[in-house]
Scaffold this motif. Structure first.
Motif, short mmCIF file in Angstrom:
data_model
loop_
_atom_site.label_atom_id
_atom_site.label_comp_id
_atom_site.label_asym_id
_atom_site.label_seq_id
_atom_site.Cartn_x
_atom_site.Cartn_y
_atom_site.Cartn_z
N PHE A 104 2.28 -7.87 -13.19
CA PHE A 104 3.04 -6.64 -13.09
C PHE A 104 3.13 -5.95 -14.44
CE2 PHE A 104 4.46 -9.55 -9.79
CZ PHE A 104 4.38 -8.76 -8.66
N THR A 105 3.67 -4.74 -14.45
CA THR A 105 3.74 -3.97 -15.68
C THR A 105 4.90 -4.38 -16.58
OG1 THR A 105 5.03 -2.28 -14.50
CG2 THR A 105 2.63 -1.97 -14.62
N SER A 106 5.90 -5.09 -16.01
CA SER A 106 7.05 -5.53 -16.80
C SER A 106 7.73 -6.68 -16.08
CB SER A 106 8.05 -4.37 -17.00
OG SER A 106 8.64 -4.01 -15.76
N LYS A 107 8.61 -7.35 -16.78
CA LYS A 107 9.35 -8.45 -16.17
C LYS A 107 10.29 -7.94 -15.08
CE LYS A 107 13.04 -8.53 -19.67
NZ LYS A 107 14.18 -8.37 -18.74
N ASN A 108 10.84 -6.74 -15.28
CA ASN A 108 11.72 -6.17 -14.26
C ASN A 108 10.97 -5.86 -12.97
OD1 ASN A 108 14.03 -6.29 -15.88
ND2 ASN A 108 13.64 -4.29 -16.78
N ALA A 109 9.74 -5.37 -13.12
CA ALA A 109 8.92 -5.10 -11.93
C ALA A 109 8.57 -6.40 -11.22
CB ALA A 109 7.65 -4.35 -12.33
N CYS A 110 8.29 -7.44 -11.98
CA CYS A 110 8.00 -8.75 -11.40
C CYS A 110 9.21 -9.26 -10.61
CB CYS A 110 7.63 -9.73 -12.51
SG CYS A 110 7.33 -11.43 -11.94
N GLY A 111 10.39 -9.24 -11.23
CA GLY A 111 11.59 -9.69 -10.55
C GLY A 111 11.90 -8.86 -9.33
N ARG A 112 11.70 -7.55 -9.42
CA ARG A 112 12.03 -6.67 -8.31
C ARG A 112 11.17 -6.95 -7.07
NH1 ARG A 112 12.03 -2.45 -11.07
NH2 ARG A 112 9.91 -1.71 -10.80
N LEU A 150 9.19 -20.67 -3.96
CA LEU A 150 8.19 -20.09 -4.87
C LEU A 150 8.68 -18.76 -5.42
CD1 LEU A 150 5.33 -20.00 -6.12
CD2 LEU A 150 4.57 -18.92 -3.99
N PHE A 151 9.19 -17.90 -4.55
CA PHE A 151 9.65 -16.58 -4.99
C PHE A 151 10.87 -16.70 -5.90
CE2 PHE A 151 7.87 -15.07 -0.69
CZ PHE A 151 6.60 -14.93 -1.25
N LEU A 152 11.78 -17.61 -5.58
CA LEU A 152 12.95 -17.81 -6.43
C LEU A 152 12.56 -18.33 -7.81
CD1 LEU A 152 15.50 -19.36 -3.88
CD2 LEU A 152 15.56 -17.07 -4.87
N PHE A 153 11.54 -19.18 -7.85
CA PHE A 153 11.06 -19.70 -9.13
C PHE A 153 10.52 -18.57 -10.01
CE2 PHE A 153 7.27 -21.22 -11.49
CZ PHE A 153 7.91 -22.02 -12.43
N VAL A 154 9.72 -17.68 -9.43
CA VAL A 154 9.16 -16.57 -10.21
C VAL A 154 10.27 -15.62 -10.65
CG1 VAL A 154 7.54 -14.64 -10.17
CG2 VAL A 154 6.94 -16.77 -9.03
N ILE A 155 11.27 -15.40 -9.78
CA ILE A 155 12.41 -14.56 -10.18
C ILE A 155 13.12 -15.15 -11.39
CG2 ILE A 155 14.71 -13.77 -9.47
CD1 ILE A 155 13.63 -13.53 -6.63
N ARG A 171 17.55 -9.97 -15.50
CA ARG A 171 18.95 -10.21 -15.12
C ARG A 171 19.34 -9.39 -13.91
NH1 ARG A 171 17.40 -13.04 -18.92
NH2 ARG A 171 18.80 -14.00 -20.45
N GLY A 172 18.80 -8.19 -13.81
CA GLY A 172 19.07 -7.37 -12.63
C GLY A 172 18.58 -8.04 -11.37
N ALA A 173 17.39 -8.64 -11.43
CA ALA A 173 16.84 -9.35 -10.27
C ALA A 173 17.71 -10.55 -9.92
CB ALA A 173 15.41 -9.78 -10.56
N TRP A 174 18.22 -11.25 -10.92
CA TRP A 174 19.09 -12.40 -10.66
C TRP A 174 20.34 -11.98 -9.90
CZ3 TRP A 174 19.26 -15.38 -16.01
CH2 TRP A 174 17.95 -15.81 -16.32
N VAL A 175 20.98 -10.90 -10.38
CA VAL A 175 22.22 -10.44 -9.77
C VAL A 175 21.97 -9.95 -8.34
CG1 VAL A 175 24.04 -8.70 -9.89
CG2 VAL A 175 23.29 -9.86 -11.97
#
Length: 361
Positions: free
Chosen positions: A91-99, A124-129, A135-139
């Motif tokens: 992805f282009t950023s960690k936020n995009a990955c988490g989203r 698997l998805f939770l691990f990548v998150i 932090r936004g993805a976590w919340v």
């Protein structure tokens, strides 16, 4: 579907008053085509197949991200200060990955395939998150899991209990949001962030004057953010880093398409929630959880990101497909009501004819 069609047509028409007319036209036409693809996706496949396709796509993205981190860590890890161990993968950023991985968990939960079949992709998805460091993805993932638990409890209850639980869940959400806002500094410190939300509040403060400068129709679709060109340069100079969007989906719609565009989106969003609530009270569809989680993600993620006005973004496509699926459900309800009424009228007429024949006898 007229609301999403109206938003796409408004985006194309905004090339007339945009700062960069040709650029807006080049971006708005793919945006409209992406909406048409979402419509085709809903028309072509049943919801079960749609979710299966999305899940397999998400699995491919998650596995590709892990492979990318292992083989090409220099490209797959975030290189910004303080985030060198965070994953951005393909992805282009960690936020995009988490989203996208949060969306993937919503897809798995919405499929409702049972614990044994859902657990491996979910882990698997939770691990990548977790590895994304977003932090936004976590919340938001925590909110998704909480709402999922509440919805499962609602669907397993009686109709009257579902209404009470739904109201309780709404009150809990509002209360939690109020508590979070009153203790924002402590909450951000717990997540390792500051009260500016990584500079987002500064961006919002700089963007708002431009929103009220063209309040009705905005600056045109993709017609504001062009790096150091046009009026966007003033925002960049104020915050001292390059900005590519308003980091708030609702603010972004107001900036690009004005109050008209924002009203069109809110009408489509409110209509979707209304149809969904009517179906939830009856609990007659196994995919209601997917529709609810997607609408929830749209609302939550657009508080600090922009997920909708992206001409090559996935959220816009999935949003249109969910709206279409909900309209199908509404149409089915209306047909069922008409058939029920017709049956009642026919039965009454037959009963009347029978009574009349008896009277003649």
């Amino acid at each position: 579907m007229r609301w999403t069609l109206g938003l796409a047509l408004l985006a194309i028409a905004s090339s007339v008053w945009s700062q960069f007319p040709s650029y807006t036209l080049r971006r708005s036409i793919p945006f409209a085509m992406a909406g048409l693809f979402g419509l085709w996706f809903a028309l072509r496949y049943p919801v079960k197949r749609q979710l299966s396709i999305l899940r397999m796509s998400m699995l491919g993205l998650a596995l590709a991200t892990i492979i990318m981190v292992i083989l090409f860590p220099g490209l797959a890890l975030d290189r910004s200060t303080g985030h060198v161990t965070d994953w951005q993968g393909i992805f282009t950023s960690k936020n995009a990955c988490g989203r996208i991985m949060v969306l993937a968990t919503a897809i798995v939960l919405g499929e409702n395939r049972g614990v044994l079949r859902s657990l491996p992709p979910m882990l698997l998805f939770l691990f990548v998150i977790a590895m994304s460091g977003s932090r936004g993805a976590w919340v938001i993932e925590g909110g998704v899991l909480t709402v999922y638990g509440g919805i499962c409890l609602m669907l397993a209850s009686t109709r009257r209990s579902r209404i009470v639980l739904g109201m309780a869940l709404a009150c809990f959400t509002i209360t939690a949001a109020a508590v979070l806002m009153t203790h924002l500094k402590a909450a951000m410190a717990l997540l390792g962030r500051d009260t500016t939300l990584s500079g987002r509040t500064q961006i919002w403060a700089q963007v708002w004057p431009f929103v009220i400068t063209h309040p009705l129709l905005g600056w045109g679709y993709a017609g504001f953010w062009k790096g150091l060109e046009g009026e966007a340069f003033r925002v960049v100079a104020a915050v001292r880093f390059i900005v590519y969007h308003a980091h708030n989906g609702f603010l972004e719609i107001g900036l690009e398409l004005g109050a008209v565009g924002l009203a069109i989106f809110l009408c489509s969003y409110a209509r979707a929630w209304r149809i969904l609530w009517l179906r939830m009270r009856e609990a007659r569809d196994r995919h209601l959880i997917w529709f609810l989680l997607l609408l929830l993600l749209i609302g939550l993620y657009d508080l600090d990101e922009n997920t909708l006005l992206i001409y090559n973004g996935l959220f816009w496509v999935v949003y249109v497909s969910v709206l279409c699926n909900l309209e199908f459900l509404r149409h089915e309800d209306r047909l069922a009501a008409e058939l029920s009424l017709q049956h009642a009228v026919t039965s009454r007429m037959a009963h009347g004819a029978l009574q009349e024949s008896r009277n003649w006898d």
